[in-house]
Every structure is written in structure tokens, then in C-alpha cells.
Design a protein around this motif. Structure first.
Motif, PDB file in Angstrom:
ATOM      1  N   MET A  80       0.735  -1.332   0.100  1.00  0.00           N
ATOM      2  CA  MET A  80      -0.031  -0.304  -0.021  1.00  0.00           C
ATOM      3  C   MET A  80       1.055   1.193   0.048  1.00  0.00           C
ATOM      4  O   MET A  80       1.131   2.378  -0.690  1.00  0.00           O
ATOM      5  N   ALA A  81       2.033   1.219   0.484  1.00  0.00           N
ATOM      6  CA  ALA A  81       2.757   2.028   0.988  1.00  0.00           C
ATOM      7  C   ALA A  81       3.470   2.787  -0.755  1.00  0.00           C
ATOM      8  O   ALA A  81       3.824   3.374  -1.127  1.00  0.00           O
ATOM      9  N   LEU A  82       3.632   1.468  -1.081  1.00  0.00           N
ATOM     10  CA  LEU A  82       4.956   1.487  -2.451  1.00  0.00           C
ATOM     11  C   LEU A  82       4.368   2.019  -3.308  1.00  0.00           C
ATOM     12  O   LEU A  82       4.890   2.524  -4.052  1.00  0.00           O
ATOM     13  N   ARG A  84       2.304   4.543  -3.533  1.00  0.00           N
ATOM     14  CA  ARG A  84       1.748   6.165  -3.251  1.00  0.00           C
ATOM     15  C   ARG A  84       3.530   6.252  -4.366  1.00  0.00           C
ATOM     16  O   ARG A  84       3.009   7.915  -4.464  1.00  0.00           O
ATOM     17  N   PHE A  85       3.639   5.650  -4.943  1.00  0.00           N
ATOM     18  CA  PHE A  85       4.307   5.936  -5.553  1.00  0.00           C
ATOM     19  C   PHE A  85       4.464   5.675  -6.555  1.00  0.00           C
ATOM     20  O   PHE A  85       5.398   6.044  -8.090  1.00  0.00           O
TER      21      PHE A  85
ATOM     22  N   LEU B  55       7.480   1.786   6.198  1.00  0.00           N
ATOM     23  CA  LEU B  55       7.206   1.857   4.356  1.00  0.00           C
ATOM     24  C   LEU B  55       5.904   0.765   5.790  1.00  0.00           C
ATOM     25  O   LEU B  55       4.951   1.093   4.817  1.00  0.00           O
ATOM     26  N   GLY B  59       1.780   2.454   5.227  1.00  0.00           N
ATOM     27  CA  GLY B  59       0.973   2.060   4.247  1.00  0.00           C
ATOM     28  C   GLY B  59      -0.220   2.381   5.173  1.00  0.00           C
ATOM     29  O   GLY B  59      -0.885   2.012   4.496  1.00  0.00           O
ATOM     30  N   ARG B  84       8.088  12.066   1.102  1.00  0.00           N
ATOM     31  CA  ARG B  84       6.474  11.938   0.494  1.00  0.00           C
ATOM     32  C   ARG B  84       5.679  11.722   0.646  1.00  0.00           C
ATOM     33  O   ARG B  84       4.200  12.230   0.695  1.00  0.00           O
ATOM     34  N   PHE B  85       5.423  11.066   2.258  1.00  0.00           N
ATOM     35  CA  PHE B  85       4.719  10.924   3.243  1.00  0.00           C
ATOM     36  C   PHE B  85       4.865  12.026   4.253  1.00  0.00           C
ATOM     37  O   PHE B  85       3.668  11.553   4.999  1.00  0.00           O
TER      38      PHE B  85
END
Lengths: 203, 203
Positions: A80-82, A84-85, B55, B59, B84-85
């Protein structure tokens, strides 16, 4: 002269010697190349450090690719975090769960083959700076994929591509071919104390 | 019955037994708690796996905090990526470089003390799900901070807060207090083959 002053003076002298030695060592390291990296061993941190490496690449705006050979769910924190890229992150899942979940060797072999094909496609794409083949070692360990073919494919990657292979029980042939091999060892694990897998830690 | 069919049947039987054993093990793990985690050892991956854990938390939209005790630069890939977060990522750097860079014990001690105060502030804030104290082990190893005080502070954290301490040479007192300790061991390292530190891999 106080004791503290003397301790501080000796410390400064010692650290100057350490720095000189470190500087000499660093000066001797001049090669730049795409690395073949392996995270293995029974301890926690193999895939987790892989996600840290992806993050490091993404910080420079370099695209990264991930193939998960074993775990099937997309709902993990790291994925889910990745996501965002955006376009910088490409993700394929080839596994349908751990081999003791599927209990179907033929299907596991087909999944592993598909994962390797997806991995090869990512590796052939010059956009990617890092490709992570997560839990590929499990597929190799069970001989779902022939180690010689995989090592040959990894070794033939383009010179500036970094590839990381994770999973327990890395095969000796892969260790031999790798530039970096870290073994994660359990000194202590909370599962042994009855703690369950928790969101944000294990997934 | 062909050999392959027989191999597949035996595989399915074995994996059913493995799954039953795994399910029993998982059923016995019911505790949920904030973990005290330590990544130590000489191998690559200690801080990197810490960034992977961050990370994973991010997420789920959970805020994370980071104090770097040793490294000073903000221009690393992982920091640029974590920025970026936005508000979910809080970052302090307390160190002015490795202790052999500063060569000033008094200044290193003052930095370590400042880092611990920043870490305690993060740990006291109920917003955070995970606080990473990167390279705190180095400060403990050189006795820049008293281990008893630090372990007491870590142990007194709120019950649902995860804390990760990284760095070589973790003190026995910290290992004793921790829930998870992973040792990263070098099987093979590219620095030994003359490869230099590269962006996206080491920083």
C-alpha cells in the motif's frame, strides 16, 4: 590535566587513526556496478530490508520492480505504501501462498515459472534500477525452478541493474554468484513468546 | 501411477502436515503488543530493514518517527522517499557523523544525549505507531549514554508503541530487554571486492 580531558584526548587520537584507516579503505573502492544481492537466513528482516532498498531507490526517482514468488495478498502495508509512488513502482505477485497453503506442487511450479518470466521481463527493461525477487529462494529450495537456469539469468543481467533475491535457504550456487549475501539470524523472536503477527510489523 | 504423480501426492500429504503444524503454532500466538526490536550485527540491512518497517507502517497511514544518532546527511534516498509521506514521517538527526569523523568525544556525547531526548519526545507522543532509533547502539557501545537509563526508558514506553534500535554491537542489557533481536551477518560483502558505496544501495 583532568581524567576526562585525558580520555577525550586519547579518544580524538584513536578516532583520527580510525578515520585514516577508513579513508584508505574507501579510496580503494572504486568499482560501480549493479549488484546481485541475497538476503537469507531464518531471521526477520530479509524482505523488510528489500523494501528499505526499494525506498532508497525511489528517493532518487528511480523505478523499481518487485515480483513476489510466494505471498499472494496485496493488502500489506508495504505494498500500500509503495503504491503511493505511482509509476515508479511495478509489482507482480506470482505466488498463491506458501507451499504448505497450496499443497499443490504442479501449481506451485507453474507459479514459480510465471514469477521468473515476470522477473526476466522487469530485468530486461532498462528503466528499472532495482528488481526484487522476493522469496525466490523458496522456489529454488523446493526445486520448482532449476538453480542453474536462474543463476545464469541473474548473472546475464545488464551491468548497471541491481537485483535482490530474498528467502531462507539460499542455494550455494546463488551465494557463489552474488556480490552481497546477508544472513538474517534470530537471536530472539517474539513469536516464541506467543506474540502474533501484527500489521505494520509482519505485513 | 507415474513418478511425478507419486511425487505430487507425497508433496501434498507432507504440505498438509506442515500446514496443520503451522496452524497450531499460529493459534497459540494471541498476544498483541508494541515490540522492542533490535537490528544488530556487522552485516548490511540493519537500518535498511528499519526503513522497510517504517514503510509498512506508513502503508496503514500510521505516523512513524526516526532519530538518526550518527549519520548527519539528509540527502539519502530513504529520507527523500520518506518525506513524500508528509506529516506521517517525522525525522530528527542528532549525529554529526560517525565518531571517527567528529573525533570529539564531548560533542558526540552531547549529540547522543540530544538524540535520546528527541527519541523520548517521539515515544511520548501517542500519534506514533513506530519510533526508530537508528544507530543508537553505536552511542551505547561507546558509553555516550548509560545503557541502564536507556533500557529503562525503552521498557517504560506505552504498551502499543513499537520501537526499533539499530546498530552493531548491541549491548547485552538491551538484547535482554528486547522482544525481537535480528543479527545481520555478512556471508559476502561487495566492499571486499572493491565496490564503492552507491546511491540507492548504501544511501
Amino acid at each position: 590535566m583532568t581524567d576526562t580531558t585525558e580520555i577525550n584526548r586519547l579518544h580524538a587520537e584513536k578516532m583520527a587513526r580510525v578515520k585514516a584507516a577508513k579513508d584508505r579503505l574507501i579510496a580503494g573502492k572504486t568499482i560501480e556496478k549493479g549488484l546481485l544481492m541475497v538476503h537469507t537466513g531464518p531471521g526477520k528482516g530479509k524482505s523488510t530490508a528489500g523494501f528499505g532498498l526499494m525506498l532508497r531507490h525511489l528517493g532518487y526517482g528511480r523505478p523499481v520492480g518487485l515480483v513476489r514468488f510466494i505471498k499472494a495478498t496485496d493488502e500489506t502495508g508495504e505494498i500500500m505504501a509503495l503504491k503511493r509512488f505511482g509509476d515508479l513502482f511495478t509489482y507482480h505477485t506470482a505466488g498463491e501462498g506458501f507451499t504448505w497453503e497450496t499443497q499443490d506442487r504442479e501449481r506451485d511450479i507453474a507459479c514459480a515459472r510465471r514469477g521468473w518470466e515476470l522477473g526476466q521481463t522487469l530485468m530486461a527493461d532498462p528503466d528499472f534500477g532495482l528488481v526484487v525477487l522476493d522469496e525466490l529462494n523458496i522456489a529454488l529450495r523446493y526445486d520448482y525452478l532449476p538453480v542453474d537456469e536462474i543463476v545464469a539469468g541473474l548473472t546475464a543481467r545488464r551491468p548497471d541493474l541491481h537485483v535482490l533475491v530474498t528467502g531462507r535457504n539460499a542455494k550455494p550456487e546463488l551465494i557463489e554468484a552474488a556480490d552481497l549475501v546477508t544472513e538474517m539470524t534470530n537471536i530472539k523472536h517474539h513469536f516464541r513468546a506467543g506474540v502474533r503477527a501484527q500489521a505494520g510489523i509482519e505485513f
